[in-house]
Design an enzyme around this catalytic site. Structure first.
Site, PDB file in Angstrom:
ATOM      1  N   CYS A 148       0.837  -1.202   0.000  1.00  0.00           N
ATOM      2  CA  CYS A 148       0.000   0.000   0.000  1.00  0.00           C
ATOM      3  C   CYS A 148       0.873   1.254   0.000  1.00  0.00           C
ATOM      4  O   CYS A 148       1.840   1.347   0.776  1.00  0.00           O
ATOM      5  CB  CYS A 148      -0.896  -0.007   1.235  1.00  0.00           C
ATOM      6  N   HIS A 176       2.421  -7.736  13.973  1.00  0.00           N
ATOM      7  CA  HIS A 176       1.636  -7.498  12.755  1.00  0.00           C
ATOM      8  C   HIS A 176       2.576  -7.377  11.553  1.00  0.00           C
ATOM      9  O   HIS A 176       3.665  -6.805  11.645  1.00  0.00           O
ATOM     10  CB  HIS A 176       0.827  -6.211  12.922  1.00  0.00           C
ATOM     11  N   GLU A 178       2.541  -5.514   8.941  1.00  0.00           N
ATOM     12  CA  GLU A 178       2.912  -4.150   8.559  1.00  0.00           C
ATOM     13  C   GLU A 178       3.937  -3.566   9.519  1.00  0.00           C
ATOM     14  O   GLU A 178       4.898  -2.915   9.095  1.00  0.00           O
ATOM     15  CB  GLU A 178       1.676  -3.245   8.505  1.00  0.00           C
ATOM     16  N   SER A 318      -7.959  -8.385  11.426  1.00  0.00           N
ATOM     17  CA  SER A 318      -7.832  -7.079  10.798  1.00  0.00           C
ATOM     18  C   SER A 318      -7.681  -6.003  11.864  1.00  0.00           C
ATOM     19  O   SER A 318      -8.584  -5.783  12.670  1.00  0.00           O
ATOM     20  CB  SER A 318      -9.066  -6.786   9.933  1.00  0.00           C
ATOM     21  N   SER A 386     -10.854  -3.877   4.653  1.00  0.00           N
ATOM     22  CA  SER A 386     -10.561  -5.049   3.831  1.00  0.00           C
ATOM     23  C   SER A 386     -11.783  -5.938   3.630  1.00  0.00           C
ATOM     24  O   SER A 386     -11.657  -7.090   3.239  1.00  0.00           O
ATOM     25  CB  SER A 386      -9.421  -5.864   4.458  1.00  0.00           C
TER      26      SER A 386
END
Length: 418
Positions: A148, A176, A178, A318, A386
């Site tokens: 992203c 996580h 990310e 999420s 998402s």
């Protein structure tokens, strides 16, 4: 904004037109009032912003293009494309295999990969170490890199403040995908430490002020600091960035707190100048992505309306969805579900408890289901970034089906869009 080519089965004949209608009437996104769909005995207040964001649609488009362009080849994803079970299951049904789990555990050994395989980088991005490993195998990782752009923005910000000799504090969930990627990129430019919440930030502050012994830092923050980190040296000048899907108010609270810690430590007074503060605390703008901001602001607006309960749809792992759930739970009964299949009957719902990390079943979750009081049931409905529109439609139509006297969906849509 760019329009992406994603499979039609992720879109909805109800939700997608509603979102487009609101977008056209509010192009500057200043109106956060929810959309009201009144079916008579049941009403839905739907958040102004929710569902697939730019980064997710970009990732889905690239992933399905990779499948279409590489018939007969082996196709791999580093880990989950996004945190949505339906999307990941569909990709797997088309032959895509995951190399790692969401915590970085190896599923397929690196030794099994060949240079002519196709590897897709998920929307969360990946670590420099993984990039190097893929390159050493001879894989082309740039062609289907779905990282992203808002995640890359955080990496750039960390690099910028690192070049100015600040240590980077990353607000995020340490395990996580990310945050692991951001940590990997940040530590190349600056000493870096991850904090998961304000409580851990307050403990970090004790090392900044010298209240806690430096030696203790390495145990307390094990696996959350970069190699060579020196707690006595590297906490003199700091700046804060974040995992893009964290709760905005939490990140701001952490930044404000650390800023005050630096002001007090260096005796800068009650109203220090910008230059005085900048000497110790980097002036970083918020690094949450636009969709996370919009979705959270829309949720705050949604919660100003009275309702009986809230339904939040999305993958249980999420991050951005879980924060929306947290906001809703502060106000009213909230049910976090992956899809309409979790609504077992008019009286039973299976939903995820984020505190115990397991699904539970709640009985009689819909009040006044018989409609005997004449007062309509009001449901707040939203989802994470998402979650496909089709999933939200499935939840809405299933709930409406429990009310025999509800107005037809087609009638509601014609009325709303006319």
């Amino acid at each position: 904004m760019k329009s992406f080519d994603i499979p039609d089965y992720y879109r909805s004949s109800i939700i997608t037109p509603l979102k487009e209608f609101r977008r056209k009437k509010d192009k500057l996104k200043r109106d956060f009032t929810p959309t009201l769909l009144d079916f008579g005995p049941v009403r839905f207040l739907i958040a102004r912003h929710f569902g697939f964001c730019y980064g997710v649609e970009n990732a889905i488009e690239i992933a399905y293009r990779a499948i279409a362009e590489n018939v007969g080849k082996r196709i791999f994803l580093l880990s989950e494309m996004i945190h949505n079970p339906d999307v990941n299951a569909d990709l797997q049904s088309r032959g895509v295999r995951f190399i790692m789990d969401t915590k970085g555990g190896q599923i397929i050994p690196w030794s099994e990969l060949m240079p002519d395989d196709v590897v897709i980088i998920p929307a969360f991005g990946t670590t420099l170490e993984t990039q190097s490993k893929l390159a050493s195998i001879g894989l082309n990782v740039e062609k289907y890199d779905t990282t992203c752009p808002f995640v890359e923005k955080v990496w750039n910000k960390a690099g910028q403040i690192g070049q100015k000799n600040y240590t980077v504090i990353v607000h995020g969930k340490p395990n996580h995908e990310e945050t692991r990627a951001t940590f990997s990129h940040s530590k190349e430019a600056a000493p870096t430490v991850v904090v998961k919440d304000l409580a851990q930030t307050q403990r970090l502050a004790r090392y900044i002020t010298g209240e806690s012994p430096t030696e203790q830092f390495y145990t307390e923050f094990a696996d959350q600091y970069s190699v060579g980190f020196d707690a006595s040296r590297d906490l003199q000048r700091i700046g804060v960035v974040n995992q893009t899907t964290m709760l905005a108010s939490d990140t701001q609270g952490i930044a404000d707190y650390l800023k005050q810690v630096m002001i007090q430590k260096h005796n800068l007074g009650e109203n220090p100048s910008t230059d005085q503060v900048d000497a110790y605390f980097a002036n970083t703008r918020d690094t949450l992505c636009y969709a996370t901001n919009d979705n959270q602001d829309a949720t705050y607006a949604l919660l100003t309306y009275p309702a009986d309960f809230a339904i939040v749809a999305g993958g249980y792992n999420s991050s951005n969805t879980s924060h929306i759930v947290d906001l809703c739970e502060e106000k009213l009964p909230t049910y976090f579900i992956e899809s309409e299949q979790k609504i077992l009957s008019p009286n039973l719902i299976r939903h995820y408890n984020g505190h115990t990390k397991q699904e539970v079943v709640t009985e009689n979750f819909i009040p006044r289901l018989s409609g005997s009081t004449g007062e309509p049931v009001t449901i707040l409905l939203t989802c994470g970034a998402s979650c496909p529109d089709a999933t939200v439609e499935g939840i809405l139509t299933k709930l409406v089906s429990f009310f025999p006297d509800a107005r037809p969906v087609s009638e509601i849509m014609n009325e709303f869009l006319s």
